[in-house]
Design a protein around this motif. Structure first.
Motif, PDB file in Angstrom:
ATOM      1  N   SER A  93       0.807  -1.220   0.000  1.00 44.22           N
ATOM      2  CA  SER A  93       0.000   0.000   0.000  1.00 44.22           C
ATOM      3  C   SER A  93       0.843   1.275   0.000  1.00 44.22           C
ATOM      4  CB  SER A  93      -0.946  -0.001   1.201  1.00 44.22           C
ATOM      5  OG  SER A  93      -0.199   0.065   2.383  1.00 44.22           O
ATOM      6  N   GLY A  94       2.014   1.211   0.605  1.00 44.91           N
ATOM      7  CA  GLY A  94       2.923   2.359   0.505  1.00 44.91           C
ATOM      8  C   GLY A  94       2.549   3.570   1.330  1.00 44.91           C
ATOM      9  N   THR A  95       1.918   3.353   2.492  1.00 46.26           N
ATOM     10  CA  THR A  95       1.606   4.536   3.315  1.00 46.26           C
ATOM     11  C   THR A  95       2.900   5.144   3.879  1.00 46.26           C
ATOM     12  OG1 THR A  95       1.233   3.263   5.350  1.00 46.26           O
ATOM     13  CG2 THR A  95      -0.689   3.679   3.954  1.00 46.26           C
ATOM     14  N   ASN A  96       3.880   4.301   4.153  1.00 46.94           N
ATOM     15  CA  ASN A  96       5.177   4.849   4.601  1.00 46.94           C
ATOM     16  C   ASN A  96       5.870   5.595   3.477  1.00 46.94           C
ATOM     17  OD1 ASN A  96       6.116   4.140   7.470  1.00 46.94           O
ATOM     18  ND2 ASN A  96       5.065   2.292   6.772  1.00 46.94           N
ATOM     19  N   LEU A  97       5.783   5.051   2.265  1.00 49.19           N
ATOM     20  CA  LEU A  97       6.330   5.746   1.104  1.00 49.19           C
ATOM     21  C   LEU A  97       5.696   7.133   1.004  1.00 49.19           C
ATOM     22  CD1 LEU A  97       7.710   6.033  -1.713  1.00 49.19           C
ATOM     23  CD2 LEU A  97       5.695   4.877  -2.662  1.00 49.19           C
ATOM     24  N   GLN A  98       4.368   7.185   1.161  1.00 47.05           N
ATOM     25  CA  GLN A  98       3.653   8.465   1.078  1.00 47.05           C
ATOM     26  C   GLN A  98       4.181   9.450   2.127  1.00 47.05           C
ATOM     27  OE1 GLN A  98       0.984   9.020  -1.333  1.00 47.05           O
ATOM     28  NE2 GLN A  98       1.783  11.045  -0.801  1.00 47.05           N
TER      29      GLN A  98
ATOM     30  N   ASN B 212      15.389   0.212   7.174  1.00 45.99           N
ATOM     31  CA  ASN B 212      14.146  -0.567   7.150  1.00 45.99           C
ATOM     32  C   ASN B 212      13.243  -0.068   8.267  1.00 45.99           C
ATOM     33  OD1 ASN B 212      12.350  -2.747   6.464  1.00 45.99           O
ATOM     34  ND2 ASN B 212      13.059  -3.833   8.284  1.00 45.99           N
ATOM     35  N   ILE B 213      11.926  -0.208   8.048  1.00 45.11           N
ATOM     36  CA  ILE B 213      10.993   0.082   9.136  1.00 45.11           C
ATOM     37  C   ILE B 213      10.314  -1.203   9.561  1.00 45.11           C
ATOM     38  CG2 ILE B 213       9.092   0.782   7.580  1.00 45.11           C
ATOM     39  CD1 ILE B 213       8.647   2.926  10.053  1.00 45.11           C
ATOM     40  N   HIS B 214      10.260  -1.402  10.875  1.00 45.94           N
ATOM     41  CA  HIS B 214       9.659  -2.630  11.426  1.00 45.94           C
ATOM     42  C   HIS B 214       8.584  -2.234  12.439  1.00 45.94           C
ATOM     43  CE1 HIS B 214       9.416  -6.798  12.590  1.00 45.94           C
ATOM     44  NE2 HIS B 214       9.385  -6.399  13.848  1.00 45.94           N
ATOM     45  N   PRO B 215       7.422  -2.921  12.391  1.00 45.76           N
ATOM     46  CA  PRO B 215       6.316  -2.486  13.251  1.00 45.76           C
ATOM     47  C   PRO B 215       6.352  -3.075  14.664  1.00 45.76           C
ATOM     48  CG  PRO B 215       5.529  -4.172  11.754  1.00 45.76           C
ATOM     49  CD  PRO B 215       6.996  -3.959  11.446  1.00 45.76           C
ATOM     50  N   SER B 216       7.481  -2.983  15.346  1.00 46.09           N
ATOM     51  CA  SER B 216       7.542  -3.318  16.777  1.00 46.09           C
ATOM     52  C   SER B 216       8.730  -2.578  17.360  1.00 46.09           C
ATOM     53  CB  SER B 216       7.723  -4.825  17.015  1.00 46.09           C
ATOM     54  OG  SER B 216       9.081  -5.198  16.851  1.00 46.09           O
TER      55      SER B 216
ATOM     56  N   VAL C 220       0.084   1.771  15.125  1.00 42.72           N
ATOM     57  CA  VAL C 220       1.546   1.771  14.918  1.00 42.72           C
ATOM     58  C   VAL C 220       1.902   2.539  13.641  1.00 42.72           C
ATOM     59  CG1 VAL C 220       3.553   0.304  14.427  1.00 42.72           C
ATOM     60  CG2 VAL C 220       1.982  -0.331  16.264  1.00 42.72           C
ATOM     61  N   LYS C 221       1.080   2.347  12.595  1.00 37.06           N
ATOM     62  CA  LYS C 221       1.398   3.032  11.326  1.00 37.06           C
ATOM     63  C   LYS C 221       1.443   4.545  11.488  1.00 37.06           C
ATOM     64  CE  LYS C 221       0.595  -0.069   7.511  1.00 37.06           C
ATOM     65  NZ  LYS C 221       0.085  -0.217   6.159  1.00 37.06           N
ATOM     66  N   LYS C 222       0.575   5.073  12.355  1.00 36.54           N
ATOM     67  CA  LYS C 222       0.570   6.533  12.555  1.00 36.54           C
ATOM     68  C   LYS C 222       1.945   7.003  13.009  1.00 36.54           C
ATOM     69  CE  LYS C 222      -4.190   7.763  13.182  1.00 36.54           C
ATOM     70  NZ  LYS C 222      -5.114   6.949  13.946  1.00 36.54           N
ATOM     71  N   VAL C 223       2.562   6.264  13.931  1.00 37.59           N
ATOM     72  CA  VAL C 223       3.881   6.707  14.395  1.00 37.59           C
ATOM     73  C   VAL C 223       4.978   6.344  13.392  1.00 37.59           C
ATOM     74  CG1 VAL C 223       3.319   6.900  16.850  1.00 37.59           C
ATOM     75  CG2 VAL C 223       4.163   4.721  15.970  1.00 37.59           C
ATOM     76  N   GLU C 224       4.747   5.284  12.604  1.00 40.64           N
ATOM     77  CA  GLU C 224       5.721   4.954  11.551  1.00 40.64           C
ATOM     78  C   GLU C 224       5.883   6.151  10.619  1.00 40.64           C
ATOM     79  OE1 GLU C 224       4.950   1.381   9.364  1.00 40.64           O
ATOM     80  OE2 GLU C 224       4.785   0.155  11.143  1.00 40.64           O
ATOM     81  N   HIS C 225       4.762   6.826  10.366  1.00 40.74           N
ATOM     82  CA  HIS C 225       4.774   7.896   9.366  1.00 40.74           C
ATOM     83  C   HIS C 225       5.527   9.140   9.828  1.00 40.74           C
ATOM     84  CE1 HIS C 225       0.983   5.794   7.600  1.00 40.74           C
ATOM     85  NE2 HIS C 225       2.105   5.151   7.362  1.00 40.74           N
TER      86      HIS C 225
HETATM   87  C1  GRF Z   1       4.550  -1.272   7.847  1.00 40.55           C
HETATM   88  O1  GRF Z   1       3.801  -1.612   8.975  1.00 40.55           O
HETATM   89  C2  GRF Z   1       6.008  -1.544   8.062  1.00 40.55           C
HETATM   90  O2  GRF Z   1       6.422  -1.406   9.389  1.00 40.55           O
HETATM   91  C3  GRF Z   1       6.131  -2.982   7.651  1.00 40.55           C
HETATM   92  O3  GRF Z   1       5.267  -3.114   6.545  1.00 40.55           O
HETATM   93  C4  GRF Z   1       4.217  -2.155   6.650  1.00 40.55           C
HETATM   94  C5  GRF Z   1       4.166  -1.393   5.360  1.00 40.55           C
HETATM   95  O4  GRF Z   1       3.037  -0.588   5.258  1.00 40.55           O
HETATM   96  N1  GRF Z   1       7.512  -3.320   7.362  1.00 40.55           N
HETATM   97  P1  GRF Z   1       2.857   0.459   4.076  1.00 40.55           P
HETATM   98  O5  GRF Z   1       2.964  -0.309   2.761  1.00 40.55           O
HETATM   99  O6  GRF Z   1       3.928   1.497   4.202  1.00 40.55           O
HETATM  100  O7  GRF Z   1       1.490   1.016   4.271  1.00 40.55           O
END
Ligand code: GRF
Length: 247
Positions: free
Chosen positions: A10-15, A153-157, A216-221
């Protein structure tokens, strides 16, 4: 710095990375110039196209081996003059050879032929990162390639807890009350590299993998753009011994 983002979905982190690096007055040290997906037709590719960023699909299915796939990736990245690679939901494990290539190739050359003792009882499947990189640093000082410390890399933990692809499931099963995300340098051990940025979130009773993933995604961004800026501006530099120098 010229940045490539590798995605699978989906690429929400890319966005988030696109938004932060292109924001007016952002003074970003990073410019995303290439997005590579190992899957065709994913939403992340559409996001990149909308932002006017070059895209490429390199499907792992088109390659006989992981090595061939990694070789193709490496060729695309180098021919685009990439300085930094961000793995943003890229669901392929890169072979040691690939990571090592970015670190100078020493560990992969000696794969299965290099032994060392370690002053603790290592977990059966864990490889002590520091130990690996002390070896790399020790043997190849001056030999480390220009790619060392250039892949994030991003990891969700909150690493080093809950490595692997099902982090949220593990978090919920473990009944911990705090989780979050980690942006780290990529090392040969999956989810094992030096940590650049972490953000935490609460885990609520009754959370499902989906509700937790969303929080978690909210803080990833915010975490990923922060980490990219730290690396692109050379405020966080990975040493050959796998520790980060902060400026
Ligand atoms: C994120 O939760 C990231 O931590 C994991 O894969 C997911 C990617 O999400 N490695 P998105 O494609 O950026 O929405």
């Amino acid at each position: 710095k010229r940045v490539a983002v590798l995605i699978s979905g989906s690429g929400t982190n890319l966005q988030a990375l696109i938004d932060h690096t292109t924001e007016q007055n952002s003074n970003s040290s990073a410019e995303i110039v290439l997005v590579i997906s190992n899957k065709p037709n994913v939403q992340g590719l559409t996001r990149a196209e909308k932002a006017g960023i070059a895209t490429k699909v390199i499907s792992h299915k088109d390659y006989k081996s992981r090595d061939d796939f990694d070789e193709a990736l490496h060729a695309s990245l180098t021919s685009a003059g990439i300085d930094i690679v961000c793995l943003a939901g890229f669901m392929r494990i890169l072979t040691g050879g690939f990571v090592s290539k970015w670190h100078g190739g020493f560990v992969s050359k000696w794969h299965g032929k290099m032994l060392n003792n370690h002053p603790s009882l290592l977990l059966p499947h864990s490889r002590d990162l520091t130990h690996v990189f002390v070896l790399v640093g020790g043997f190849v000082s001056g030999f480390v390639s220009k790619w060392h410390g250039k892949m994030l890399n991003i990891h969700p933990s909150l690493l080093p807890s809950f490595k692997g692809h099902n982090a949220h499931e593990q978090v919920i099963k473990a009944n911990v009350r705090i989780s979050g995300c980690t942006v780290h340098f990529v090392a040969e051990e999956v989810d094992g590299g030096a940590i650049i940025v972490q953000e935490s979130v609460p885990v609520y009773h009754g959370d499902t993998e989906e509700t937790l993933a969303e929080r978690v995604k909210k803080v990833e961004h915010t975490a990923f753009p922060k980490a990219l800026e730290l690396v692109a501006s050379e405020k966080a530099l990975l040493n050959s011994d796998a520790f980060i120098s902060w400026r």
